[in-house]
Design an enzyme around this catalytic site. Structure first.
Site, short mmCIF file in Angstrom:
data_model
loop_
_atom_site.label_atom_id
_atom_site.label_comp_id
_atom_site.label_asym_id
_atom_site.label_seq_id
_atom_site.Cartn_x
_atom_site.Cartn_y
_atom_site.Cartn_z
N TRP A 1 -76.13 59.13 -19.90
CA TRP A 1 -75.24 58.93 -19.45
C TRP A 1 -74.37 57.84 -19.94
O TRP A 1 -73.13 57.66 -20.75
CB TRP A 1 -74.79 58.58 -17.88
CG TRP A 1 -73.79 58.00 -17.32
CD1 TRP A 1 -72.41 57.99 -17.12
CD2 TRP A 1 -73.15 56.37 -16.33
NE1 TRP A 1 -71.44 57.76 -17.05
CE2 TRP A 1 -72.07 56.95 -15.93
CE3 TRP A 1 -73.73 55.96 -15.58
CZ2 TRP A 1 -70.97 56.33 -15.05
CZ3 TRP A 1 -73.45 55.41 -14.44
CH2 TRP A 1 -72.59 54.84 -14.47
N HIS B 1 -80.08 54.94 -29.99
CA HIS B 1 -81.21 55.34 -28.82
C HIS B 1 -82.23 54.27 -29.49
O HIS B 1 -83.02 54.82 -30.18
CB HIS B 1 -80.89 55.93 -28.05
CG HIS B 1 -81.63 55.99 -27.31
ND1 HIS B 1 -82.80 56.36 -26.61
CD2 HIS B 1 -81.75 54.88 -25.82
CE1 HIS B 1 -83.74 55.62 -25.43
NE2 HIS B 1 -82.92 55.29 -25.01
N ARG C 1 -80.93 64.36 -13.61
CA ARG C 1 -81.66 65.08 -12.76
C ARG C 1 -80.49 65.28 -11.29
O ARG C 1 -79.82 65.87 -10.85
CB ARG C 1 -82.27 64.25 -13.00
CG ARG C 1 -83.57 64.46 -11.49
CD ARG C 1 -84.26 63.68 -11.72
NE ARG C 1 -85.67 63.65 -10.73
CZ ARG C 1 -85.23 63.11 -9.84
NH1 ARG C 1 -84.12 61.74 -9.13
NH2 ARG C 1 -86.05 63.24 -8.26
N GLY D 1 -78.66 61.74 -10.86
CA GLY D 1 -77.09 60.72 -11.02
C GLY D 1 -76.93 59.98 -9.86
O GLY D 1 -75.68 59.57 -9.77
#
Length: 298
Positions: free
Chosen positions: A83, A138, A264, A266
């Site tokens: 997210w 990331h 999954r 959230g």
């Protein structure tokens, strides 16, 4: 009699593979434990890494040169990473992709648009442009300061995985040491490090999106506020929207990991469906001991 089925294969980004003899010898000299995500975990500079991650860690420490314009999203896996990647990309690139109906997130998994720093170093030491371009990548809590937790998979039981996690033997534990490192940096250098909690993001996403925009030096203009750009970004990056896209239901990363595994539920608080009262008490005690005096609470 049914033929026994082999255990599920680890995704390629966690599998062990061939690398230089020098690195092989060095990694084999490190303390090693049986992993509960990857086959083996190696302790390096106080933290535990999968074999392939070790290759990336060593490459990053040797070759990576940070730029002032770099943006590093540092998170523990399964803590809203997918997210946050989507939100970060949509926020920073909003001028380039003003039409939500033609956005790269509709056809690309967030992990493709915001690559893993330590894993991309395995395939290229110069995978991003230089100059004034804002490199967005990331990294799990490691490399610069730290790294950590991952969801259990394979044949190990939840109880055994939980015990290893509490002892710090997890990918890439100990969790508390990593989190505290960034927490302290966020207090000492708030202009450089912004600390988020998943629960807070879920509770007030618009507020924290605006905070993130200010922190990155790209605040929403009055015109964007009037046009509802922040709301558009949150709708585009919502769990319901991203998880139902074809690319995230059936696609795969180049590493072999299925995109659907990154989505999954959230939700906040699903741990209550898995951890026993004894587990919760043990974890609370560890949190209290590790975070004592830091001002940080989970």
């Amino acid at each position: 009699m049914a033929t026994p089925q082999p255990p599920p294969a680890f995704p390629q980004y966690l599998q062990e593979y061939e690398f230089s003899q020098e690195n092989r010898d060095f990694i084999s000299s490190l303390p090693t434990e049986k992993g509960w995500v990857a086959n083996h975990l190696h302790q390096y500079q106080g933290f535990w890494h999968a074999t392939r991650h070790m290759q990336g860690v060593l490459a990053c420490q040797k070759h990576f040169q940070a730029l002032d314009t770099d943006i590093l999203l540092v998170s523990t896996p399964k803590s809203g990473t997918t997210w946050l990647k989507a939100v970060l990309f949509a926020l920073v690139k909003r001028v380039h992709y003003p039409d939500p109906q033609q956005h790269p997130l509709l056809t690309n998994n967030p992990h493709v648009l915001v690559p893993f720093l330590e894993l991309d170093f395995l395939t290229s030491l110069a995978w991003r442009p230089r100059g004034s371009f804002r490199r967005i990548c990331h990294m799990c809590l490691c490399l610069i300061l730290s790294k950590t937790l991952h969801a259990s998979r394979g044949t190990i039981s939840l109880e055994e995985a939980f015990d290893k996690f509490c002892k710090g033997v997890s990918l890439d534990g100990p969790l508390w040491d990593h989190v505290l490192g960034y927490w302290k940096e966020s207090l000492e250098r708030p202009e450089k490090v912004m600390f988020f909690k998943f629960e807070e993001m879920k509770e007030e996403p618009t507020l924290h999106l605006r905070r993130l925009a200010e922190f990155l030096g790209c605040p929403f203009s009055p015109g964007e506020e009037t046009q509802g750009v922040a709301d558009d970004i949150l709708r585009l990056c919502s769990f319901d929207n991203l998880s139902n896209l074809d690319v995230n239901k059936s696609g795969k990363l180049s590493s072999g990991e299925e995109n659907s595994t990154f989505f999954r539920k959230g939700e906040v608080g699903d741990w209550m469906n898995y951890l026993t009262d004894e587990m919760v008490e043990r974890l609370d005690c560890i949190n209290e001991e590790k975070l004592q005096g830091s001002g940080l609470k989970f």
